[in-house]
Design an enzyme around this catalytic site. Structure first.
Site, mmCIF file in Angstrom:
data_model
loop_
_atom_site.group_PDB
_atom_site.id
_atom_site.type_symbol
_atom_site.label_atom_id
_atom_site.label_comp_id
_atom_site.label_asym_id
_atom_site.label_seq_id
_atom_site.Cartn_x
_atom_site.Cartn_y
_atom_site.Cartn_z
ATOM 1 N N GLY A 1 -20.073 -0.844 -5.626
ATOM 2 C CA GLY A 1 -20.892 -0.374 -4.426
ATOM 3 C C GLY A 1 -21.738 -1.626 -3.981
ATOM 4 C CB SER B 1 26.302 -23.771 -21.133
ATOM 5 O OG SER B 1 25.780 -23.148 -19.872
ATOM 6 C CB VAL B 2 27.143 -26.620 -25.752
ATOM 7 C CG1 VAL B 2 27.635 -28.519 -26.156
ATOM 8 C CG2 VAL B 2 25.534 -26.107 -25.572
ATOM 9 C CG ASP B 3 31.331 -25.487 -25.401
ATOM 10 O OD1 ASP B 3 31.766 -26.173 -26.508
ATOM 11 O OD2 ASP B 3 31.472 -24.124 -26.316
ATOM 12 C CG HIS C 1 21.533 -27.042 -24.819
ATOM 13 N ND1 HIS C 1 22.536 -27.132 -26.036
ATOM 14 C CD2 HIS C 1 21.557 -28.080 -25.233
ATOM 15 C CE1 HIS C 1 23.449 -27.833 -26.104
ATOM 16 N NE2 HIS C 1 22.553 -28.654 -25.434
ATOM 17 C CB THR D 1 18.873 -32.105 -17.242
ATOM 18 O OG1 THR D 1 19.758 -31.228 -16.663
ATOM 19 C CG2 THR D 1 18.443 -33.031 -16.654
ATOM 20 C CB SER E 1 -24.391 -8.191 -15.613
ATOM 21 O OG SER E 1 -25.423 -6.679 -14.718
#
Lengths: 301, 637
Positions: B474, B19-21, B99, B96, B543
């Site tokens: 059937g 994550s960001v932090d 977020h 990568t 059908s």
């Protein structure tokens, strides 16, 4: 190493060959850029390997700033003979003469930025859809996010926020008419990988890379080679020193390093011990913190 | 001559997610700095930038946050590739962002990785994002997962904190497919256990993070068993040489081995493996080579050369996991371009089975997939693909979807298996469907032999028996036994089964109301052709819509169309569920399933009703035989 494990150089070579072949398979008119630098030399040799025993099925294109080291032109002409490949030269001087570009003001101006105009005009003139270049992701921060297949709009511009995701080894070269691609087969190589590959495969390179005596002068913290286009200002001292070049570009912006490395093994040892990046010797990157990103956006390689 | 350690160096590609932090960029900065992969000029630039921001420490994250927008927002917005090397190994980091909105980037980075580093902040423990990263690593089949519990310095290097996080994450990962899971306590900021062990965590006796990266086995995600060679191009420099260039996707090959070329199915033998450095005695997954073959076979880009006796799967209907990567949501009507190995075919998403919530891992129904969403779909392609499941072979189990209008790559896909219900589908020509519906210049060609003549020779009248009813009622069971009886009586029968026609004739159709209608229209027309040739056609189709059955009836003369309503209580049909379809429908895996999520319109005036939950199959067949005899279709016995 077991039979099926591959060294990093074998893997990088296989990847680059795959990318070069994909470029030829996906585009009708590809071209490979040749700068005279070691990266474009290695790329040209990889092209030979990709199609062997066939010939390289596209031309090499040299964007000639007119500020070349004579050794670069000599090597270039030898290489195209050796590889049996066609050469296209696009000249910055022509762009200036035709009014497409304007020489920068000042003493010993660099034509580095002007190259972009010449490059884009030449791509359009020859209808080249995909231009392969020797750019590497390790060179500079803005290159770290570059794709193998880098999409350019009809003005040759790169939009870093609008690049296609690249997954596995699938490269999407679909485009609208007028758009183009820059392709970077050496994306995952580092400076060290390139030198090791040259050494391993005995690839001949211009003597400029090996230490040699040369008249140089110090400008903007770099040693520049004294020549027709680099002439000393009154306060500048021409010195005779033992130098070599880590990168080769335009005479006006390629700095020499003092070095005694005269063999590939010595160069490899020197690169391993180097504490400054190879682009650290290039004046063009120093203009601003985001210099490379700005130039790429307008179509620079 | 100096020793050349690089001649035996190998390579590891790994991905980092956090994550960001969580300190991911700091960790990478630390790895680069401590392996001397950062140069003085880069360090100076970062120091300059840190000072400008008024920061006390050199912000290692500035090494990796490349683009200007990122530096301004202080977040990483795209996959960035970093490199460093030790004497043992070269490393490629796919860095990568973590977020939620960047699932796309994590998937991209993970696609080529053999190891994933998941960063967990020791202060916060296992959070939703840490789980999401694990899920994506598992989805993309990354063989090694390394959980780096970071910021140990901020929890007093407490062993209990580390152990609790390791236990929590191990419990979570047991639900995923993660072959190898390693935990290392670190402080990226101060360098503990990153490159060197350090003194601060004497209780930890495992390797440093770099030591682990240097020693983990590489090549684990390569498949060395199944030889697959997607042809990039044919190379013929002169009349005497014909080579096929490509990178071996998986397996190994030697000259002299028997191979098959797909899709032609032609067999031949490898003559030589050509490279610039000389011919090879053997080549393996990852090698870019050129193959020459013993026989002249027409081979072009997109074909696949495989070993005889070890063929990939072939199908034009695929069960896949898709990760959507575009701002434009998935459109089921768009004929996407599917890129698989060196091949491009048209494909559309026939069915969106469910969407996966990447945080809770719950499956939920969905109408579409939007940016960063992951879902299970059924894809139908215009030509069969040759593939292996992603789990078995990453190289031939992956693909991307390309938007045909914008040309953007919009989705990444992993093939799970061929769709069983449509396994033998040949060609789904859904693109041409609308164009071929009406052909005004085609006139009906009467056969020279009339139906009456045929009926005379066959000894019975031609007719269509139309079985309608719920799935599991059937229909097929009754019709099969009926056909056996009729056949034994020498009657020319023609059997059209709902499942079978969807394998071929109607393989391009789904189960929407419009597709069901088209399904019945085509079957009605085919039944009519059989009728015109004097046959007794047995048609078994759910059908469910009256209008469609009425259309089929309208194709035939009065008295030659028998509507048999095979009636069965829905609950009984669900319990029978011979194909497991009700279970899937009830689980939400099948959309528009008759009786569950789609209506069945009972016949208002059937020619016959057989109630299979009340009478035996034999009795039902007898009832139909009797009716046919009464109507004069077949002779009475």
């Amino acid at each position: 190493m077991s039979n099926y494990l591959r060294t990093h150089l074998q893997q990088l070579e296989a990847e680059a060959i795959y990318v070069i072949r994909e470029t030829v398979a996906q585009f009708e008119r590809p071209v490979m850029l040749f700068s005279g630098g070691k990266d474009s030399i290695v790329m040209a040799y990889l092209a030979q390997r990709a199609f062997w025993p066939g010939k390289i099925p596209f031309p090499l294109m040299h964007i000639d700033t007119g500020h070349n080291f004579p050794e670069t032109l000599e090597y270039r002409d030898w290489l195209v003979q050796h590889l049996g490949v066609q050469l296209v030269v696009a000249s910055v001087q022509d762009s200036i003469d035709r009014g497409r570009a304007q020489e920068e003001p000042g003493h010993n101006p660099s034509r580095n930025t002007l190259q972009t105009v010449t490059l884009l005009d030449a791509l359009a003139e020859h209808k080249f859809e995909a231009a392969m270049g020797g750019g590497r992701r390790d060179e500079e921060k803005a290159r770290a996010k570059e794709r193998f297949f880098s999409h350019r709009d009809r003005y040759g511009q790169w939009d870093p926020k609008n690049q296609r995701p690249e997954l596995w080894s699938l490269y999407n070269g679909r485009k609208h008419p007028g758009e183009g691609f820059r392709v970077f087969p050496l994306s995952n190589w580092t400076e060290m990988d390139v030198w090791q590959y040259i050494r391993l495969n005995d690839i001949p390179i211009p003597g400029l890379y090996f230490s040699h005596p040369r008249n140089v002068l110090q400008r903007d913290g770099m040693w520049l080679a004294v020549s027709d286009v680099i002439t000393p200002l009154p306060h500048e001292q021409v010195e005779h020193r033992i130098v070599r070049f880590r990168t080769i570009g335009d005479l006006t912006c390629t700095g020499a390093v003092e070095s005694a490395a005269s063999t590939l093994d010595e160069i490899i040892l020197e690169v391993a011990a180097a504490r400054i990046t190879e682009r650290g010797g290039r004046a063009d990157d120093k203009r601003s913190e985001a210099a490379m990103e700005d130039r790429k956006k307008v179509g620079y390689f | 001559m100096t020793p050349d350690p690089y001649l035996s160096m190998d390579m590891l590609r790994f991905t980092t997610a956090g994550s960001v932090d969580d300190g991911k960029s700091t960790l990478i900065g630390r790895l680069l700095l401590d392996t001397k992969s950062i140069f003085e000029d880069q360090l100076e630039a970062v120091e300059r930038a840190s000072q400008l921001r008024g920061e006390e420490y050199v912000d290692l994250a500035l090494f990796t946050d490349g683009l200007r927008a990122e530096r301004e927002q202080r977040i990483t917005i795209d996959v960035a590739y970093r490199f460093f090397a030790t004497p043992k190994r070269k490393f490629i980091i796919a860095d990568t962002p973590g977020h939620i909105q960047y699932t796309r980037n994590m998937v991209t980075g993970a696609s080529t990785a053999e190891l994933a580093i998941i960063l967990i902040d020791a202060q916060h423990g296992v959070i939703t994002q840490s789980k999401r990263h694990g899920f994506i690593a598992s989805l993309l089949q990354i063989p090694h997962v390394l959980v780096a519990v970071n910021k140990m310095d901020l929890v007093g290097y407490d062993q209990a904190v580390f152990q609790r996080i390791a236990a929590d994450y191990t419990a979570f990962a047991s639900k995923l497919s993660v072959p190898s899971l390693t935990f290392i306590p670190i402080s990226a900021l101060l360098g503990d256990n990153v490159v060197h062990r350090g003194e601060n965590m004497p209780w930890y006796d495992g390797p440093s993070l770099l030591h682990h990266l240097e020693n983990v086995s590489v090549g684990a995600s390569r498949n060395l068993v199944d030889f697959r060679f997607p042809v990039q191009m044919a190379v013929r420099p002169n009349a005497g040489f014909r080579g096929f260039a490509g990178q071996i996707a998986s397996g190994t090959i030697k000259p002299g081995e028997d191979v098959v070329v797909l899709p032609s199915g032609r067999s031949t033998r490898v003559r030589s493996i050509v490279t610039f450095g000389g011919e090879l005695a053997e080549a393996a997954a990852g090698d870019s080579v050129m193959l020459t073959l013993e026989d002249e076979i027409d081979i072009s880009r997109g074909d696949m050369i495989v070993r005889s006796g070890n063929l990939p799967q072939a199908s034009a209907a695929l069960q896949c996991t898709l990760c959507w990567m575009s701002e434009e949501p998935l459109n089921r009507r768009t004929p996407y371009i599917l890129q698989h190995t060196t091949r491009q075919v048209r494909a559309h998403v026939d069915e969106l089975t469910y969407r996966i919530d990447v945080d809770s891992l719950h499956r939920e129904p969905a109408q579409t997939l939007t940016l960063n969403e992951i879902g299970r779909v059924r894809l139908v392609t215009t030509q069969p693909l040759f593939f292996d499941s992603y789990q078995i072979n990453r190289a031939t189990g992956n693909f991307v979807l390309i938007d045909p209008y914008s040309n953007n790559t919009v989705a990444a896909g992993m093939i799970r298996r061929a769709d069983q219900e449509l396994a033998d589908l040949k060609v789904a020509n859904f693109l041409e469907k609308s164009a071929t519906l009406r052909s005004p210049n085609v006139v009906w060609e009467r056969t020279a032999i009339g139906r009456e003549q045929r009926e005379q020779r066959h000894g019975h009248q031609a007719a269509v028996i139309w079985f309608t009813g719920l799935s599991g009622s059937g229909k097929s069971t009754v019709a099969r036994l009926l056909e056996r009886r009729l056949y034994d009586l020498g009657i020319e029968t023609f059997y059209l089964d709902g499942d079978n026609v969807r394998h071929g004739l109607n393989g391009d159709l789904g189960f929407s109301a419009a597709d069901r209608k088209e399904n019945i229209r085509r079957v009605g027309e085919v039944a009519k052709l059989a009728f015109e040739h004097g046959h007794l056609a047995l048609c078994t189709f759910i059908s469910p819509f009256r209008e469609d059955r009425r259309f089929a009836r309208s194709l035939l003369p009065e008295g030659r169309f028998f509507e048999v309503y095979v009636k069965c209580d829905l609950e009984v049909a669900k319990r029978r569920d011979p194909k497991g379809l009700y279970a899937k429908a009830l689980a939400g895996e099948i959309k528009e399933f008759t009786g569950v999520t789609s209506p069945y319109e009972e016949p208002e005036a059937p020619d016959l009703v057989v109630e299979t939950d009340l009478i035996s199959v034999e009795d039902a067949v007898e009832a139909i035989m009797a009716e046919l005899a009464t109507r004069g279709i077949i002779g009475s016995r």
